[in-house]
Motif scaffolding. Structure first.
Motif, PDB file in Angstrom:
ATOM      1  N   THR A  42      28.452 -12.400 -21.696  1.00  0.00           N
ATOM      2  CA  THR A  42      28.888 -13.455 -20.755  1.00  0.00           C
ATOM      3  C   THR A  42      28.380 -14.761 -21.345  1.00  0.00           C
ATOM      4  OG1 THR A  42      26.882 -12.915 -19.495  1.00  0.00           O
ATOM      5  CG2 THR A  42      28.970 -12.119 -18.614  1.00  0.00           C
ATOM      6  N   GLN A  43      29.274 -15.755 -21.405  1.00  0.00           N
ATOM      7  CA  GLN A  43      28.931 -17.002 -22.100  1.00  0.00           C
ATOM      8  C   GLN A  43      27.836 -17.781 -21.385  1.00  0.00           C
ATOM      9  OE1 GLN A  43      32.122 -15.816 -21.386  1.00  0.00           O
ATOM     10  NE2 GLN A  43      33.609 -17.131 -22.373  1.00  0.00           N
ATOM     11  N   TYR A  44      27.698 -17.607 -20.069  1.00  0.00           N
ATOM     12  CA  TYR A  44      26.682 -18.360 -19.329  1.00  0.00           C
ATOM     13  C   TYR A  44      25.865 -17.410 -18.473  1.00  0.00           C
ATOM     14  CZ  TYR A  44      29.861 -22.206 -20.437  1.00  0.00           C
ATOM     15  OH  TYR A  44      30.668 -23.100 -21.094  1.00  0.00           O
ATOM     16  N   LEU A  81      41.570 -18.617 -21.357  1.00  0.00           N
ATOM     17  CA  LEU A  81      41.617 -17.233 -20.878  1.00  0.00           C
ATOM     18  C   LEU A  81      41.328 -16.280 -22.035  1.00  0.00           C
ATOM     19  CD1 LEU A  81      42.193 -15.343 -18.539  1.00  0.00           C
ATOM     20  CD2 LEU A  81      44.623 -15.610 -18.966  1.00  0.00           C
ATOM     21  N   ARG A 121      34.723 -11.284 -13.251  1.00  0.00           N
ATOM     22  CA  ARG A 121      33.655 -12.142 -13.765  1.00  0.00           C
ATOM     23  C   ARG A 121      33.785 -13.571 -13.230  1.00  0.00           C
ATOM     24  NH1 ARG A 121      32.386 -11.093 -20.093  1.00  0.00           N
ATOM     25  NH2 ARG A 121      31.162  -9.183 -19.857  1.00  0.00           N
ATOM     26  N   MET A 122      35.012 -13.948 -12.830  1.00  0.00           N
ATOM     27  CA  MET A 122      35.213 -15.326 -12.349  1.00  0.00           C
ATOM     28  C   MET A 122      34.374 -15.600 -11.100  1.00  0.00           C
ATOM     29  SD  MET A 122      38.898 -17.115 -12.517  1.00  0.00           S
ATOM     30  CE  MET A 122      39.271 -16.510 -14.125  1.00  0.00           C
ATOM     31  N   ARG A 124      31.403 -15.030 -10.808  1.00  0.00           N
ATOM     32  CA  ARG A 124      30.093 -15.565 -11.248  1.00  0.00           C
ATOM     33  C   ARG A 124      30.181 -17.070 -11.389  1.00  0.00           C
ATOM     34  NH1 ARG A 124      28.224 -14.965 -16.162  1.00  0.00           N
ATOM     35  NH2 ARG A 124      26.159 -14.085 -15.929  1.00  0.00           N
ATOM     36  N   MET A 125      31.394 -17.576 -11.734  1.00  0.00           N
ATOM     37  CA  MET A 125      31.526 -19.001 -12.054  1.00  0.00           C
ATOM     38  C   MET A 125      32.141 -19.763 -10.887  1.00  0.00           C
ATOM     39  SD  MET A 125      34.717 -18.678 -14.701  1.00  0.00           S
ATOM     40  CE  MET A 125      34.697 -17.048 -15.393  1.00  0.00           C
ATOM     41  N   PHE A 134      34.108 -22.795 -12.547  1.00  0.00           N
ATOM     42  CA  PHE A 134      33.643 -23.451 -13.781  1.00  0.00           C
ATOM     43  C   PHE A 134      34.716 -23.324 -14.843  1.00  0.00           C
ATOM     44  CE2 PHE A 134      30.431 -25.528 -16.074  1.00  0.00           C
ATOM     45  CZ  PHE A 134      30.316 -24.977 -17.342  1.00  0.00           C
ATOM     46  N   PHE A 135      35.254 -24.447 -15.298  1.00  0.00           N
ATOM     47  CA  PHE A 135      36.374 -24.436 -16.247  1.00  0.00           C
ATOM     48  C   PHE A 135      36.226 -25.625 -17.171  1.00  0.00           C
ATOM     49  CE2 PHE A 135      40.633 -23.438 -17.593  1.00  0.00           C
ATOM     50  CZ  PHE A 135      41.251 -24.644 -17.861  1.00  0.00           C
ATOM     51  N   LEU A 153      49.708 -18.289  -8.011  1.00  0.00           N
ATOM     52  CA  LEU A 153      48.786 -17.499  -8.854  1.00  0.00           C
ATOM     53  C   LEU A 153      47.379 -18.095  -8.794  1.00  0.00           C
ATOM     54  CD1 LEU A 153      48.041 -15.389 -11.005  1.00  0.00           C
ATOM     55  CD2 LEU A 153      48.896 -16.971 -12.730  1.00  0.00           C
ATOM     56  N   PHE A 158      41.745 -17.973  -7.022  1.00  0.00           N
ATOM     57  CA  PHE A 158      40.607 -18.587  -6.319  1.00  0.00           C
ATOM     58  C   PHE A 158      40.202 -17.757  -5.101  1.00  0.00           C
ATOM     59  CE2 PHE A 158      39.373 -23.016  -7.645  1.00  0.00           C
ATOM     60  CZ  PHE A 158      40.046 -23.016  -8.853  1.00  0.00           C
TER      61      PHE A 158
HETATM   62  C1  LIG Z   1      32.576 -14.552 -17.631  1.00  0.00           C
HETATM   63  N1  LIG Z   1      31.450 -15.085 -18.326  1.00  0.00           N
HETATM   64  S1  LIG Z   1      30.830 -16.428 -17.728  1.00  0.00           S
HETATM   65  O1  LIG Z   1      29.683 -16.747 -18.546  1.00  0.00           O
HETATM   66  O2  LIG Z   1      30.589 -16.256 -16.330  1.00  0.00           O
HETATM   67  C2  LIG Z   1      32.018 -17.708 -17.906  1.00  0.00           C
HETATM   68  C3  LIG Z   1      31.975 -18.789 -17.065  1.00  0.00           C
HETATM   69  C4  LIG Z   1      32.919 -19.807 -17.204  1.00  0.00           C
HETATM   70  C5  LIG Z   1      33.868 -19.740 -18.230  1.00  0.00           C
HETATM   71  C6  LIG Z   1      34.847 -20.821 -18.401  1.00  0.00           C
HETATM   72  N2  LIG Z   1      35.908 -20.702 -17.387  1.00  0.00           N
HETATM   73  C7  LIG Z   1      37.004 -19.969 -17.633  1.00  0.00           C
HETATM   74  O3  LIG Z   1      37.113 -19.360 -18.667  1.00  0.00           O
HETATM   75  C8  LIG Z   1      38.086 -19.989 -16.612  1.00  0.00           C
HETATM   76  C9  LIG Z   1      37.884 -20.514 -15.344  1.00  0.00           C
HETATM   77  N3  LIG Z   1      38.878 -20.545 -14.419  1.00  0.00           N
HETATM   78  C10 LIG Z   1      40.109 -20.069 -14.701  1.00  0.00           C
HETATM   79  O4  LIG Z   1      41.125 -20.085 -13.794  1.00  0.00           O
HETATM   80  C11 LIG Z   1      40.842 -20.591 -12.509  1.00  0.00           C
HETATM   81  C12 LIG Z   1      40.356 -19.545 -15.950  1.00  0.00           C
HETATM   82  C13 LIG Z   1      39.358 -19.495 -16.914  1.00  0.00           C
HETATM   83  C14 LIG Z   1      39.914 -18.895 -18.027  1.00  0.00           C
HETATM   84  N4  LIG Z   1      41.180 -18.634 -17.759  1.00  0.00           N
HETATM   85  N5  LIG Z   1      41.466 -19.016 -16.500  1.00  0.00           N
HETATM   86  C15 LIG Z   1      42.723 -18.861 -15.917  1.00  0.00           C
HETATM   87  C16 LIG Z   1      43.072 -17.611 -15.407  1.00  0.00           C
HETATM   88  C17 LIG Z   1      44.324 -17.447 -14.839  1.00  0.00           C
HETATM   89  C18 LIG Z   1      45.211 -18.533 -14.796  1.00  0.00           C
HETATM   90  F1  LIG Z   1      46.423 -18.375 -14.266  1.00  0.00           F
HETATM   91  C19 LIG Z   1      44.839 -19.771 -15.308  1.00  0.00           C
HETATM   92  C20 LIG Z   1      43.576 -19.951 -15.871  1.00  0.00           C
HETATM   93  C21 LIG Z   1      33.908 -18.653 -19.073  1.00  0.00           C
HETATM   94  C22 LIG Z   1      32.958 -17.619 -18.908  1.00  0.00           C
END
Ligand SMILES: CNS(=O)(=O)c1ccc(CNC(=O)c2cnc(OC)c3c2cnn3-c2ccc(F)cc2)cc1
Length: 276
Positions: A42-44, A81, A121-122, A124-125, A134-135, A153, A158
């Protein structure tokens, strides 16, 4: 010298089903290994996300995202993603028994399960107090994703994150739950379902063991109740991708990450995933 029972051997008792079950030591090892892999992929860390939770995008920054064209924003999200999915692929490879599955089944489980794990996992963020996720380095509300023109979607993503976040899973519970999401023997195109089921069984025991220890057995039912929603979210994502690909075939063809196309597109040539 130690007696048999001290050495951990039990006198064989044909009545006890214990010999057909893995030892609790083995289950402890499975849990520990999955939790370690989760932490490494997990990145964070939760405390880092906690510290960032009030770093929200300004009105100007939100406007910048909203001014992107549909294909620009889709490409941007596909890259984000794919980043998140890459970590899930790494997590899967470290689940005890996953690498021993045949290549075809490893790919089939990732094709159908990796987006589901990203969605779990989302949570968590996610910040339930202001409904932000978190994006791109800050916390964003649904309005930031407006130019995707996938309002339904994003709203569903969310909603799911909000509901799961409210269950307040510990990292250990989330780690083992996401391993279970991946090890689904009912997925399409599996060659050796029984093998997947056997690997899954130890992880099921691990989750029950953890929830029992945390005195939260009721969570098991709540978690399993969320699985159908995960499936519908992924189906909606694929439907939107088909819609987008019809409008912008070149963007998908030349600007989307290869891994994204292999996992979510109808591409059959799996190059990225097979490189170890
Ligand atoms: C899971 N490990 S972690 O450390 O908790 C961690 C924490 C944060 C982040 C960075 N945020 C994202 O990657 C992220 C956030 N929100 C999204 O959507 C709300 C994302 C993301 C990636 N794709 N999508 C996405 C999915 C479906 C869609 F239709 C459009 C976008 C990465 C990793």
């Amino acid at each position: 010298n130690m007696s048999g029972s001290e050495m951990g051997f039990r006198p064989f008792d044909p009545e006890s089903s214990f010999f057909s079950y893995p030892t609790s030591l083995h289950i402890e090892e499975v849990s520990a290994s999955i939790v370690r892999s989760h932490r490494e992929t997990t990145q964070y860390r939760p405390e880092e996300l906690q510290a960032l939770r009030w770093k929200v995008f300004s009105r100007e920054e939100i406007h910048t995202y909203q001014s992107k064209s549909v294909d620009e924003m889709w490409q941007h999200c596909a890259v984000r993603l794919t980043d998140a999915v890459q970590y899930v692929v790494e997590f899967a490879k470290r689940i005890p028994g996953f690498r021993q599955l045949c290549q075809n089944d490893q790919i089939a489980l990732l094709k159908s399960g990796s987006m589901e794990v990203v969605l779990v996992r989302m949570s968590r963020m996610f910040n339930t107090e202001n409904n932000t996720v978190f994006f791109d380095g800050k916390f964003a509300g649904t309005e930031l994703f407006k130019s995707l023109s996938c309002g339904d979607l994003i709203a569903a993503v969310f909603d799911f994150a909000h509901n799961l976040c409210a269950l307040r899973l510990t990292e250990q519970q989330m780690a083992v739950f996401t391993a279970l999401v991946l090890l689904n023997a009912d997925r399409p195109c599996l060659e050796d379902r029984e093998r997947v089921q056997r690997v899954r069984r130890d992880v099921e025991l691990a989750l029950s063991h953890i929830l029992l220890r945390d005195n939260q057995e009721s969570l098991l039912h709540k978690l399993y109740q969320r699985v159908p929603v995960l499936k519908s979210l992924c189906a909606l994502h694929m439907e939107k991708l088909r819609w987008f690909r019809q409008l912008y075939p070149l963007t998908v063809h030349s600007l989307f990450p290869p891994l994204y196309k292999e996992l979510f597109g109808s591409d059959t040539d799996i190059q990225t995933l097979t490189t170890h």
